[in-house]
Design an enzyme around this catalytic site. Structure first.
Site, mmCIF file in Angstrom:
data_model
loop_
_atom_site.group_PDB
_atom_site.id
_atom_site.type_symbol
_atom_site.label_atom_id
_atom_site.label_comp_id
_atom_site.label_asym_id
_atom_site.label_seq_id
_atom_site.Cartn_x
_atom_site.Cartn_y
_atom_site.Cartn_z
ATOM 1 N N ASP A 83 -62.290 -88.224 19.710
ATOM 2 C CA ASP A 83 -62.270 -87.860 18.384
ATOM 3 C C ASP A 83 -61.606 -89.009 17.570
ATOM 4 O OD1 ASP A 83 -63.392 -85.300 18.591
ATOM 5 O OD2 ASP A 83 -61.369 -84.355 19.101
ATOM 6 N N ARG A 130 -75.630 -86.539 18.714
ATOM 7 C CA ARG A 130 -75.739 -87.026 19.799
ATOM 8 C C ARG A 130 -76.560 -86.229 20.853
ATOM 9 N NH1 ARG A 130 -73.518 -86.320 24.621
ATOM 10 N NH2 ARG A 130 -71.853 -85.049 23.404
ATOM 11 N N ARG A 131 -75.859 -84.894 20.799
ATOM 12 C CA ARG A 131 -76.563 -83.723 21.808
ATOM 13 C C ARG A 131 -78.042 -83.207 21.273
ATOM 14 N NH1 ARG A 131 -71.054 -81.043 22.318
ATOM 15 N NH2 ARG A 131 -70.040 -81.946 23.854
ATOM 16 N N ARG A 148 -70.211 -74.618 15.069
ATOM 17 C CA ARG A 148 -68.935 -75.255 14.799
ATOM 18 C C ARG A 148 -68.012 -74.224 15.251
ATOM 19 N NH1 ARG A 148 -66.925 -78.309 10.841
ATOM 20 N NH2 ARG A 148 -65.220 -77.952 12.724
ATOM 21 N N ARG A 154 -66.896 -70.931 19.883
ATOM 22 C CA ARG A 154 -68.245 -71.375 20.408
ATOM 23 C C ARG A 154 -68.737 -70.306 21.464
ATOM 24 N NH1 ARG A 154 -68.645 -77.841 19.947
ATOM 25 N NH2 ARG A 154 -67.263 -77.898 17.839
ATOM 26 N N CYS A 241 -67.305 -89.872 15.753
ATOM 27 C CA CYS A 241 -67.705 -88.935 16.729
ATOM 28 C C CYS A 241 -68.868 -87.967 16.362
ATOM 29 C CB CYS A 241 -66.389 -88.196 17.039
ATOM 30 S SG CYS A 241 -66.095 -87.224 15.707
#
Length: 311
Positions: A83, A130-131, A148, A154, A241
């Protein structure tokens, strides 16, 4: 020796678990020292209904904590290193990086044991660009939807049936004793992790040399070298990030190997490269890897994401 140390931390379950872990280590090493946690709400904590990539800016989870450091409201800050932006405010530095947890991404589902088992059209939750890019490359037939919230939020959304699967950092699950929820962990070849994922860093004022020396027992050499390479790579790519890039370094003996990735969010192409060299050259290896990926077409991809040119 400093008798009281105030730790600036986010108030999420994971942040508090990490900060309490650091607190415990300090108290075990210095029984006469009092360690206090100071909870600080960051901008990233306040914005829970918008993907971070759309919020913009860097340091969404650290800026307010750094301000508290600079104003001497706290003595140190404990961060998830993934982060932390590549550039820090004047007067502050990451003085200590502790031993890295599992750096990989974990697959969590209630009905499926693997990504391969998921049927066409199944829903995977993640807000990480990225994922998203790597998932889209692995399984372009799946629906990837934004997710989020803190780690426990989550997991709750998954359990409520809003998603068929979600992707989380294995390190966070481990630190909250929730790794049993993971069906499997991706290998780096399938899903390259975020820069510094799994590493915890301690940020201090540069002027507090005695405090740095006092806490240096927590520093982990191999993790520090790997994270230096990854963060120099991040700095060159002007990344935060929440951009579609990844970087992961490992040490074997005195040789550091780093793999980097830049990709468009739709996963239509993954640009990957590998660099290796002496561990002492960690920063240079990260920079060289970034330059190689920019030259391969990464510059155009990132400029489209940033809406600005990269030098």
């Amino acid at each position: 020796m400093q008798k009281t140390i105030r730790i600036g931390t986010r108030a999420s379950m994971l942040a508090l678990a990490q900060s309490n872990w650091i607190k415990g280590r300090i108290e075990a090493e210095y029984p006469q020292c009092t360690v206090e946690l100071v909870k600080i709400i960051t901008k990233g904590d306040k914005i829970v209904d918008v993907p971070l990539a759309k919020v913009g800016g860097k340091g969404l989870f650290v800026k307010e904590i750094e301000e508290a450091l600079l104003s001497r409201e706290v003595d140190i800050a404990v961060h998830s290193m993934k982060d932390v932006p590549a550039e820090l405010p004047d007067g502050l530095h990451i003085g200590i990086i502790t031993q890295r947890e599992n750096p990989m991404d974990a697959f969590i589902a209630t009905k499926y044991r693997s990504l391969a088992e998921m049927p066409t059209g199944a829903t995977v939750g993640t807000s990480s660009l990225r994922r998203k890019a790597q998932l889209a490359s692995l399984r372009p037939d799946l629906k990837i939807e934004d997710l989020r919230g803190n780690l426990d939020t989550r997991l709750r959304k998954l359990d409520e049936g809003r998603y068929d699967a979600i992707i989380l950092a294995a390190a966070g699950l481990n630190r909250l004793n929730l790794f049993h929820r993971a069906t499997f962990c991706f290998q780096a070849e399938e899903m390259l992790p975020a820069v510094a994922q799994g590493a915890v860093g301690i940020e201090l004022r540069r002027s507090d040399e005695d405090l740095l020396q006092m806490l240096s027992f927590m520093s982990h050499r191999e993790t520090t070298l790997a994270v230096r390479a990854e963060r120099s790579y991040l700095a060159r790519l002007e990344g935060g990030c929440q951009v579609p890039l990844a970087g992961f370094a490992t040490l074997e003996g005195d040789t550091l190997t780093m793999t980097g990735l830049i990709a468009p969010v739709d996963g239509s192409r993954l640009l990957k490269a590998v660099r290796r060299g002496p561990a002492a050259d960690a920063v240079a290896i990260g920079l060289q890897l970034a330059e190689e990926l920019l030259a391969m077409g990464g510059r155009e991809i990132l400029e489209e994401v940033y809406g600005a040119s990269i030098k």
